[in-house]
Design an enzyme around this catalytic site. Structure first.
Site, short mmCIF file in Angstrom:
data_model
loop_
_atom_site.label_atom_id
_atom_site.label_comp_id
_atom_site.label_asym_id
_atom_site.label_seq_id
_atom_site.Cartn_x
_atom_site.Cartn_y
_atom_site.Cartn_z
N SER A 1 0.80 -1.22 0.00
CA SER A 1 0.00 0.00 0.00
C SER A 1 0.84 1.28 0.00
O SER A 1 0.32 2.35 -0.31
CB SER A 1 -0.95 0.03 1.20
OG SER A 1 -0.22 0.14 2.41
N LYS B 1 0.68 4.85 6.76
CA LYS B 1 0.17 5.65 5.63
C LYS B 1 0.82 7.03 5.67
O LYS B 1 1.50 7.39 6.62
CB LYS B 1 -1.36 5.82 5.72
CG LYS B 1 -2.16 4.54 5.81
CD LYS B 1 -2.15 3.74 4.54
CE LYS B 1 -2.97 2.46 4.69
NZ LYS B 1 -2.85 1.58 3.50
#
Length: 293
Positions: free
Chosen positions: A74, A144
């Site tokens: 990701s 993230k």
């Protein structure tokens, strides 16, 4: 005749006294030192050294830095699966909060990882996670990039560009071939609440980030209190060593407009009473001057 022969007893010496023989303790003095105690063998001190090392490792893990392993794609190409990153856990203790552009590790704010299986670690993995060289298997943490902080407006139409407070971002870190926004989430516009973050992965078409959780209780926002710390460096493998700096696009002029208005409002609110007091003093002076005339 009048002198004393070398080595002969003086008149002050007692009968039978001569040069003093070194005792066993005196003979060992050169090796053991002035205390007269022999140095302890290394193997006897080894358990104490191990305990001290473990305590230091736990303190570092709890308050300074901790290693985390990247489990998925990701955050490609910034981070690859299997990378080990070091996370700064110290600065949050001094009141520092995550900023735009930083890569952060945070605890699952809701049910983002509800479908992810919890692996069963072996003895070695448990030991390494205990001292902070590996993350705990029981902790479901994510990594993230922070895109928006409290007060920011984050929006995207179609495939992009992504905008923060009306400023389009130039994002060279986005995975090659990806668009800044996913086509299946063609449009969104959110305002980040107080003490919350809006986060997105760099592999935009393969990241279950804030965009995919807008229908949940947290509306896709991550509480600041859930943040473990900022990832500051890729420590492993060696050929991947690199620092994780904030991209220049987040420093462009005007992007911090929402955050900058807060101090201005506070300053204005504080100035109002001062202006009223000044006007009252001037009014009194004028009325006093009129009476004297």
């Amino acid at each position: 005749m009048g002198g004393v022969a070398v080595g002969a007893r003086s008149e002050q010496d007692g009968p039978g006294e001569g040069p003093e023989e070194p005792t066993g303790k005196t003979r060992r003095w050169g090796r053991a030192g002035r205390s007269g105690k022999a140095q302890r063998p290394f193997w006897k001190e080894l358990p104490l050294l191990i305990v001290v090392a473990l305590v230091l490792a736990l303190l570092i893990k709890s308050f300074l830095v901790q290693a985390f392993s990247i489990p998925s794609e990701s955050m490609q190409n910034t981070l690859q699966p299997g990378d080990r990153v070091l996370v700064d856990k110290l600065t949050p203790w001094f009141g520092s909060k995550p900023e735009r552009g930083e890569v952060v590790v945070f605890h699952d704010p809701g049910h983002w990882m509800k479908d992810e299986p919890t692996p069963e670690p072996n003895v070695v993995q448990k030991a390494l996670s205990f001292i902070g060289l590996m993350p705990s298997a029981n902790e479901k943490d994510l990594i993230k990039r922070v895109v928006g902080v409290a007060g920011d407006t984050v929006e995207c139409k179609g495939t992009g560009p992504l905008k923060v407070n009306g400023k389009p971002l130039k994002e060279p870190y986005v995975f090659p071939g990806n668009t800044p926004c996913s086509t299946n989430l063609s449009q969104f516009k959110v305002t980040v609440p107080k003490d919350r973050l809006w986060v997105m992965g760099d592999h935009r078409q393969d990241s279950q980030d804030s965009r995919y959780h807008q229908d949940e209780d947290d509306k896709g926002f991550v509480p600041v209190d859930n943040v473990v710390g900022r990832a500051i460096v890729i420590a492993w493998p060696v050929d991947r060593w690199d620092t994780l700096s904030v991209p220049a696009t987040f420093g462009q002029k005007g992007i911090g407009k929402a955050a900058a208005t807060a101090p201005t409002a506070v300053a204005f609110a504080g100035a109002v009473p001062l202006v009223l007091v000044r006007r009252r003093l001037l009014s009194r002076r004028k009325s006093g001057g009129t009476k004297r005339n």
